[in-house]
Design an enzyme around this catalytic site. Structure first.
Site, PDB file in Angstrom:
ATOM      1  N   CYS A   2       2.469   3.828   0.643  1.00  3.02           N
ATOM      2  CA  CYS A   2       1.148   3.851   1.240  1.00  3.02           C
ATOM      3  C   CYS A   2       1.253   4.126   2.733  1.00  3.02           C
ATOM      4  O   CYS A   2       2.339   4.316   3.271  1.00  3.02           O
ATOM      5  CB  CYS A   2       0.450   2.504   1.018  1.00  3.02           C
ATOM      6  SG  CYS A   2       0.328   2.032  -0.731  1.00  3.02           S
ATOM      7  N   ARG A  50      -3.780   4.300   0.001  1.00  5.26           N
ATOM      8  CA  ARG A  50      -2.975   3.881  -1.148  1.00  5.26           C
ATOM      9  C   ARG A  50      -2.464   5.037  -1.986  1.00  5.26           C
ATOM     10  O   ARG A  50      -3.228   5.941  -2.343  1.00  5.26           O
ATOM     11  CB  ARG A  50      -3.778   2.942  -2.046  1.00  5.26           C
ATOM     12  CG  ARG A  50      -2.917   2.334  -3.160  1.00  5.26           C
ATOM     13  CD  ARG A  50      -3.715   1.453  -4.088  1.00  5.26           C
ATOM     14  NE  ARG A  50      -2.829   0.812  -5.058  1.00  5.26           N
ATOM     15  CZ  ARG A  50      -3.194   0.437  -6.278  1.00  5.26           C
ATOM     16  NH1 ARG A  50      -4.428   0.617  -6.684  1.00  5.26           N
ATOM     17  NH2 ARG A  50      -2.313  -0.118  -7.101  1.00  5.26           N
ATOM     18  N   LEU A  51      -1.166   4.989  -2.285  1.00  4.45           N
ATOM     19  CA  LEU A  51      -0.562   5.778  -3.350  1.00  4.45           C
ATOM     20  C   LEU A  51      -0.285   4.798  -4.483  1.00  4.45           C
ATOM     21  O   LEU A  51       0.613   3.953  -4.383  1.00  4.45           O
ATOM     22  CB  LEU A  51       0.733   6.437  -2.881  1.00  4.45           C
ATOM     23  CG  LEU A  51       1.482   7.272  -3.930  1.00  4.45           C
ATOM     24  CD1 LEU A  51       0.666   8.485  -4.340  1.00  4.45           C
ATOM     25  CD2 LEU A  51       2.846   7.709  -3.402  1.00  4.45           C
ATOM     26  N   ALA A  52      -1.056   4.869  -5.546  1.00  2.93           N
ATOM     27  CA  ALA A  52      -1.004   3.872  -6.607  1.00  2.93           C
ATOM     28  C   ALA A  52       0.225   4.090  -7.488  1.00  2.93           C
ATOM     29  O   ALA A  52       0.392   5.161  -8.079  1.00  2.93           O
ATOM     30  CB  ALA A  52      -2.278   3.919  -7.450  1.00  2.93           C
ATOM     31  N   ASN A  77       3.091  -1.337   2.684  1.00  4.83           N
ATOM     32  CA  ASN A  77       3.638  -0.043   2.282  1.00  4.83           C
ATOM     33  C   ASN A  77       5.029  -0.290   1.737  1.00  4.83           C
ATOM     34  O   ASN A  77       5.910  -0.747   2.473  1.00  4.83           O
ATOM     35  CB  ASN A  77       3.696   0.888   3.506  1.00  4.83           C
ATOM     36  CG  ASN A  77       4.533   2.133   3.265  1.00  4.83           C
ATOM     37  OD1 ASN A  77       4.589   2.646   2.150  1.00  4.83           O
ATOM     38  ND2 ASN A  77       5.188   2.620   4.309  1.00  4.83           N
ATOM     39  N   GLY A  78       5.239  -0.021   0.444  1.00  3.44           N
ATOM     40  CA  GLY A  78       6.575  -0.207  -0.101  1.00  3.44           C
ATOM     41  C   GLY A  78       6.574  -0.615  -1.556  1.00  3.44           C
ATOM     42  O   GLY A  78       5.560  -0.516  -2.252  1.00  3.44           O
TER      43      GLY A  78
END
Length: 611
Positions: A2, A50-52, A77-78
């Site tokens: 993210c 967000r990258l889901a 993020n992680g």
């Protein structure tokens, strides 16, 4: 993965500044295309893209949780690779969970254990937690620095973000480059001095560090480091332990609610990760997809050299056949490489590794068409000592062999002001004075450990930053099992004679790979990440630089000798007879670097301050 950002200010009511945090958040859209949200408090604003990957429905951020009268909000993020272990410990302590996300587990871990929670984490992360009751901010970054985290102090508080560009969206932050920043860029670049962020007054939370912000001020500290201890395993025990640690790291990192693949170059590192992943998938009746990169015309124009003896195709095919992977070879055009040079600067926020960056960006973009997560072999050479300089007894920063040539490119004014060789030596001496002292039995071993440590905080950080920015530029999450801190801690104390078992670089890792990957790959000499040798690329970047040099206001004329620039252009970079950085930035890559440098000053409106 993210993008995170935030603003703490104890002198303002930030509820009237929502547009600012929205702007800081939106420029991180490439890091998180799936969702965007902000959290608003009197003295804090938190933004998240967000990258889901885990719990697609439940892992929305910023995420808040209350315990008693206290309320906490996280931006993160992680990925945590021991999520379930921590969750079960927290359940045993009486906590309940509304989601299956690692975000809620991390937030609850902070609520339960406070700052000490980071000691329990296995993963890659950068996160911030706002304590609404105490009005304090806690920031932390993973041990090896896989995930980025920058900050700058402002009147009344602090700004933080995953990327420099986000901080530059704030009205009180400008892209100022002072003499220290310029000297660092031109001497040790594209590495950065640890703790700095290129621009004046922008810093980074260093790997394995935490930071707290309160009305009392800012406090920063290191929570982890490698430690010297006696290695008490014999050869066979060491081989087995390395194998088990790496396999466990890979299998932990295969957990995902979205499609996952691996990078595969046919080298030892990526092949071993792919083997473990393919076997794990096969046990579940699944086929692993793998990806490699090459360039149009590579068969015709490849030039064997001391760093890159052969191309990768033969060894990739060995792995594909051995493990029945679904392999995808991505062939990049020279024009695409050239065009992506500008976007690579935008993602990195300063000039860096030119087509070594842009090719990775284009590869990740192709992978992203079908996958959201990938495993990659970064850090193996750092952890196991795979680079030539570990064998050469080199001083200072051996991946920069061009410092005097860099200095000679400058015009008289900047040679006098910057004194690049002296500056680089001062950076090195400051580094040596601040790192642990090693006593590995003799002076040679101690110096090598020192080099390992310096390599990790400079060269490895440059490669990890490259992988993060280019992969996240394609909205692809890349995990790096060789950075697992348990593996790093163990290998740190393996004697050099065992690390180079059989007289080979990474000999102990090769022995751990025996019986897992094909023998030819076990014994294959290390190859770096591939680059193009096509004359069309050289001609393309020559045209770009020629156009730049027609602009008399270019920063290149301010900094460098006109005759030197013209000679570089005429010779396709060959007049600069050493790599600019590492093993690959030579010839046309140097021309591309100057194009990026010009583009950066022009498009970021960089303000050069002669302090």
């Amino acid at each position: 993965m993210c993008g995170i950002t935030g603003w703490v200010d104890y002198q303002k009511d930030l509820r009237s500044s929502i547009a600012v945090i929205e702007g800081m958040t939106n420029v991180l859209a490439h890091r998180g295309p799936d969702d965007a949200n902000i959290a608003v408090f009197n003295h804090a604003l938190l933004g998240h893209r967000r990258l889901a990957v885990i719990d697609l429905a439940g892992g929305v951020q910023p995420m808040s949780k209350s315990v008693g009268q206290k309320r906490f909000t996280i931006v993160y993020n992680g990925e945590l690779y021991n999520t379930e272990e921590i969750r079960q410990s927290l359940i045993a302590n009486g906590y309940t969970f509304a989601t299956t996300s690692d975000t809620e587990v991390l937030l609850t871990a902070y609520i339960e254990w406070g700052e000490a929670c980071v000691q329990r984490l296995n993963g890659i992360f950068a996160f911030g937690v706002w304590d609404e009751t105490e009005e304090t901010l806690f920031l932390s970054r993973d041990r090896m620095g896989v995930k980025p985290l920058f900050y700058t102090e402002v009147a009344g508080g602090l700004l933080f973000s995953s990327e420099l560009k986000s901080l530059l969206q704030h009205p009180d932050v400008s892209p100022v480059l002072n003499m220290t920043g310029l000297a660092a860029l031109l001497s040790i670049g594209p590495s950065r001095i640890p703790g700095t962020g290129v621009y004046q007054n922008i810093k980074e939370v260093q790997p394995a560090h935490c930071l707290t912000v309160s009305r009392k001020g800012i406090k920063c500290w290191r929570y982890w480091d490698v430690k010297e201890k006696e290695h008490d395993h014999n050869e066979q025990e060491t081989i087995q332990h390395v194998r088990v640690l790496l396999q466990n790291a890979v299998e932990r990192q295969l957990v995902s609610d979205v499609p996952l693949c691996t990078f595969l170059s046919g080298g030892l590192d990526s092949s071993l990760l792919t083997a473990f992943a393919a076997n794990h998938y096969a046990a579940q009746g699944k086929v692993l997809h793998t990806y490699s990169v090459d360039f149009e015309g590579s068969q015709q124009f490849f030039e064997s050299n001391a760093f890159q003896k052969t191309q990768d195709g033969y060894w990739i095919s060995l792995m594909q056949k051995a493990f029945q992977t679904e392999h995808h070879e991505i062939i990049l055009s020279q024009q695409a490489l050239i065009e992506a040079l500008y976007e690579a600067v935008q993602l990195k926020d300063y000039p860096s590794m030119v087509d070594i960056d842009s090719s990775l960006l284009l590869l990740c973009r192709e992978i992203k068409k079908d996958f959201t997560v990938a495993l990659s072999g970064e850090c193996a050479d750092e952890v196991f000592g795979g680079y030539p300089w570990f064998f050469e007894g080199a001083d200072q920063f051996p991946w920069i062999r061009s410092i005097h040539e860099r200095q000679a490119l400058l015009n008289d004014k900047w040679q006098r002001k910057l004194k690049l060789p002296e500056f680089m030596e001062a950076v090195y001496n400051d580094t040596i004075s601040s790192i642990p002292k090693f006593s590995k039995g003799n002076e040679t071993e101690s110096k090598r450990q020192e080099l390992f440590y310096v390599n990790n905080i400079f060269f490895m950080q440059t490669l990890l930053e490259r992988k993060d920015r280019m992969s996240m530029g394609a909205s692809l999450e890349v995990r790096v099992p060789f950075s697992d801190h348990r593996l790093v801690e163990y290998v740190w104390n393996i004697p050099w004679s065992l690390k180079t078992l059989g007289g080979q670089e990474k000999g102990i890792l090769r022995k751990a790979a025996e019986g897992i990957v094909p023998d030819e790959i076990v014994n294959r000499k290390k190859n770096p990440y591939p680059k193009t040798y096509h004359p069309a690329y050289t001609n393309g970047v020559k045209l770009l630089l020629e156009d730049v040099l027609q602009q008399k206001s270019s920063i290149l004329y301010e900094l460098f000798q006109k005759a030197q620039l013209e000679e570089l252009l005429a010779t396709g970079g060959a007049s600069f007879n050493k790599p600019w950085f590492g093993q690959l930035m030579a010839g046309p890559q140097l021309l591309a670097y100057f194009v990026q440098l010009h583009y950066w000053f022009e498009n970021y409106h960089v303000q050069l301050v002669e302090d």
